[in-house]
Design an enzyme around this catalytic site. Structure first.
Site, mmCIF file in Angstrom:
data_model
loop_
_atom_site.group_PDB
_atom_site.id
_atom_site.type_symbol
_atom_site.label_atom_id
_atom_site.label_comp_id
_atom_site.label_asym_id
_atom_site.label_seq_id
_atom_site.Cartn_x
_atom_site.Cartn_y
_atom_site.Cartn_z
ATOM 1 N N GLU A 156 0.925 -1.271 -0.005
ATOM 2 C CA GLU A 156 0.012 -0.179 -0.044
ATOM 3 C C GLU A 156 0.836 1.336 0.071
ATOM 4 O OE1 GLU A 156 -2.990 -0.866 3.254
ATOM 5 O OE2 GLU A 156 -4.087 -1.805 1.715
ATOM 6 N N ASP A 173 -8.577 -9.084 3.206
ATOM 7 C CA ASP A 173 -8.315 -8.383 4.043
ATOM 8 C C ASP A 173 -9.512 -8.373 5.415
ATOM 9 O OD1 ASP A 173 -7.375 -6.097 5.331
ATOM 10 O OD2 ASP A 173 -7.512 -4.609 3.752
ATOM 11 N N GLU A 185 -12.727 -3.641 11.471
ATOM 12 C CA GLU A 185 -12.888 -2.579 10.508
ATOM 13 C C GLU A 185 -13.974 -3.092 9.430
ATOM 14 O OE1 GLU A 185 -9.069 -2.658 8.466
ATOM 15 O OE2 GLU A 185 -10.120 -1.147 6.739
HETATM 16 O O1 GCW Z 1 -7.233 -3.119 5.452
HETATM 17 C C1 GCW Z 1 -6.251 -2.453 5.362
HETATM 18 C C2 GCW Z 1 -6.676 -1.133 6.172
HETATM 19 C C3 GCW Z 1 -5.504 -0.227 6.399
HETATM 20 C C4 GCW Z 1 -4.192 -1.103 6.894
HETATM 21 C C5 GCW Z 1 -3.995 -2.074 5.980
HETATM 22 C C6 GCW Z 1 -3.005 -3.091 6.581
HETATM 23 C C7 GCW Z 1 -2.683 -0.314 8.379
HETATM 24 O O2 GCW Z 1 -7.802 -0.480 5.647
HETATM 25 O O3 GCW Z 1 -5.911 0.529 7.224
HETATM 26 O O4 GCW Z 1 -3.143 -0.102 7.193
HETATM 27 O O5 GCW Z 1 -5.165 -2.955 5.613
HETATM 28 O O6 GCW Z 1 -3.015 -4.003 7.081
HETATM 29 O O7 GCW Z 1 -1.703 -2.599 6.379
#
Ligand code: GCW
Length: 684
Positions: free
Chosen positions: A291, A370, A398
């Protein structure tokens, strides 16, 4: 502090039979290190409250008056009364985290013996848990040791005081780019964590921004060391998330290339500085090439090069590198059908097996995408025999209601841990991979993203405390059932009322299923609003760069991840799981749309068509959300009113939002498919 702050460690006064045999004295060794000091103080505090004195129980250093009405605590081999009482028992190895508890038949006194001070602390929390949940203690004879060596919490806290994916207020660690002055709260957090067996914590977000990059420098290390000391008293080792590009961003170098000698030297000297300040520092957590975070890819190197370089710097000090495998193309063109995000972690890491130093641990999210409400188990787990691995869960909700909806996650984690990968034949379960036994790993265990914040009750939604508690308990012993853990938490939090235990127990145990049923159907994932991820938005991520698509059209929905006609993701599993998912006939209903693209008229194993399943579950889920609210309302007057009040509004909000999910999802699929609900219910 407000209601709920004491969480499951309130030690409410016992009533009735349980209060009969009073334990009002603690017998402790004279010499105590910091952790033993914590253990003795906790025991005195717990007994004092449980047996109604309010004040802590008396602490004595000899058992001259005998053991009666007392709890003795000590280490094996220290020549105290505890040694005597455990003679001839099969006990955990000295030095480990285990303990034993035994009731002396003659005097009725109880002894907690341990292999180390942290074992003693765990023994104390165990005994207090038994007492607090009203279990009999007249004939205790138990030996315990944790199943997983590393039992870790990851904070996603930023120094500006925000918490990434935090749903319970702001950070308890930082405010205004500085450390908090409320160190008492940090100790109280350490206490909560230790009480359910956590032994490691990383205290800053894996996305390491400008200020946090400085945490490993002399400017901030004295502050980090203070926090490390607070957690040390509870047997918890401190880790930091580090910025892979540190040498470049704060070190004055022109590169962060892991093979550059100057870069390696920079990290060695950084490690020396850290260990000078914190001799028992745990190590680094690293999100790299993920990311848009920097990483070894920036220099044409791979993850083994990157993590080994850090591991070499930490190794002389006994530190470890926890390297996250959440690596995928987050700038994908949605038109590109050849790339499958679910494949990414395995594709990146599997070929590197055998190249990592033995103080590197790969941290793998439980699912390939995720933290969705339903995903298959990540095929990377266990797939690298010669590499240390831990699994990553997300306690923070989340994608499961953000602590505004009730979603008890222990059943989901348990399902993952019980999953049989078949990598070394039947019985190659995820729990045996992460406890290190399947591959004989040097380091192993479990990590999870914390769900706490500055809200009085830590988790915002009071009932979300059960997830934090449950995480610790499950990681200590994955054989515990989700029900048992829920019941412990309920009794410790709300007291011993049977009806309360039954009502909340049922609420917790049905909540994941309920949340799933009004949100994303059949493991399709991602139907949320972009960025904040709250609330329904079916196409929210459909034409975006994040690689999370469902491909709904007027005929059907789902992602073809088969090897024959799809992305080939199924080939990452061992037989027979590979075949199970590959064939439409055998793929489990609850994972269907993760693996297959099917017409809305496709008939599930349940006998229903996909479209009818979508409608039915959305209607049922929303209705069951109302039942959750009613169940909670029925407890008014039975539990502490201040605690009761905390969840009333959340549950009312959940009812409203469940309707929103129901109607958005149903309307979307009705409009796409043109197929009416068989029961003719209201769809917009
Ligand atoms: O699910 C995503 C989240 C991000 C997170 C990322 C990760 C910390 O939306 O907020 O970043 O995963 O796990 O690195």
């Amino acid at each position: 502090r407000g209601a709920g702050y004491g969480a499951w460690l309130e030690y409410r006064g016992l009533k009735g039979e349980a209060a009969q045999t009073k334990y009002c004295r603690v017998i402790a060794p004279q010499e105590r290190d910091i952790v033993m000091e914590t253990a003795v103080a906790e025991l005195a505090r717990g007994l004092g409250h449980l047996f109604g004195q309010g004040e802590a129980a008396i602490v004595a250093t000899t058992g001259s008056a005998g053991l009666s009405s007392s709890v003795a605590i000590g280490l094996w081999g220290d020549g105290t009364i505890v040694d005597e009482l455990f003679r001839g028992t099969a006990l955990p190895e000295p030095g480990g985290e285990g303990y034993a508890i035994r009731t002396d038949r003659e005097t009725g006194g109880i002894a907690i013996g341990a292999a180390s001070p942290i074992g003693a602390l765990y023994g104390v929390f165990h005994l207090l848990r038994l007492l607090g949940t009203g279990r009999p203690v007249e004939a205790l004879e138990l030996v315990e040791r944790p199943v997983n060596p590393l039992r870790m919490i990851n904070q996603w806290d930023n120094m500006d005081g925000s918490v990434e994916r935090g749903y319970a207020g702001s950070s308890i660690f930082y405010e205004n780019n500085a450390f908090t002055s409320d160190t008492e709260r940090l100790s109280d957090y350490a206490r909560l964590l230790a009480s359910c067996g956590i032994n490691a914590i990383s205290i800053n977000n894996v996305n390491v921004h400008r200020h946090e990059t400085m945490l490993i420098t002399p400017a901030l290390l004295p502050e980090v060391a203070k926090v490390a000391a607070l957690f040390r008293a509870y047997g918890i080792r401190l880790f930091l998330s580090v910025n892979y590009a540190s040498p470049l961003e704060i070190g004055g170098l022109v590169t962060a290339d892991p093979l550059d000698e100057g870069v390696r030297e920079w990290w060695r000297s950084a490690a020396n500085g850290i260990y000078a300040a914190i001799p028992d520092f745990g190590g680094f957590v690293v999100k790299a090439d993920s990311e848009s975070r920097p990483g070894p890819f920036d220099y044409g190197r791979d993850h083994a090069d990157g993590s080994n370089m850090l591991a070499e710097a930490l190794r002389p000090h006994g530190g470890i590198v926890i390297w996250r495998c959440f690596v995928y193309d987050c700038k994908q063109d949605w038109r590109d059908r050849s790339t499958d995000r679910a494949r990414a972690a395995y594709d990146h890491f599997k070929p590197l097996d055998g190249r990592f130093l033995d103080n590197v641990i790969l941290q793998v999210k439980n699912g390939p995408l995720d933290f969705q409400v339903r995903e298959p188990v990540s095929p990377l787990l266990g797939a690298m025999e010669r590499t240390n691995q831990i699994i990553e869960f997300q306690i923070a909700q989340e994608y499961t209601g953000q602590q505004r909806h009730l979603c008890y996650l222990v059943p989901q984690w348990k399902e993952t841990l019980d999953y049989d990968t078949h990598l070394k034949g039947e019985g190659s379960t995820v729990k045996r991979i992460v406890d290190g036994s399947l591959h004989g790993s040097r380091y192993s265990g479990i990590a999870a993203v914390s769900n706490i914040g500055s809200d009085d009750n830590w988790t915002g939604h009071l009932l979300a405390q059960a997830n934090l508690y449950g995480y610790g308990r499950l990681v200590w012993d994955p054989e515990l059932s989700a029900e048992e853990i829920a019941e412990e938490w309920i009794r410790l939090t709300f007291g011993g009322d049977e009806r309360t235990a039954a009502v909340i127990g049922k609420m917790l145990m049905t909540s994941w299923e309920i949340y799933e049923s009004y949100t994303a159907p059949l493991a399709v994932g991602f139907m949320v609003n972009p960025d904040h991820h709250y609330g329904p938005n079916v196409d929210g991520y459909e034409y975006s760069k994040w690689g999370t698509y469902h491909f709904a059209d007027r005929q059907g929905i789902g992602v073809d991840r088969t090897t024959h006609t799809g992305t080939g993701y199924t080939s990452q599993y061992a037989a027979p799981n590979r075949e199970l998912y590959e064939a439409l006939e055998s793929c489990p209903d609850e994972l269907l749309l993760f693996f297959h693209h099917v017409p809305y008229t496709h008939v599930l194993h349940s006998g229903k068509s996909v479209i009818q399943h979508i409608y039915d579950t959305r209607f049922e889920g929303a209705a069951r959300a109302e039942e959750l609210k009613k169940a909670w309302d029925s407890l008014a007057g039975r539990i502490d009113a201040r605690l009761h009040r905390q969840a009333v509004e959340r549950l009312a909000g959940q009812v409203e939002y469940a309707k929103e999910w129901r109607d958005v999802i149903n309307t979307y699929f009705y409009r796409k498919s043109g197929i009416a609900d068989e029961l003719g219910r209201k769809i917009y």
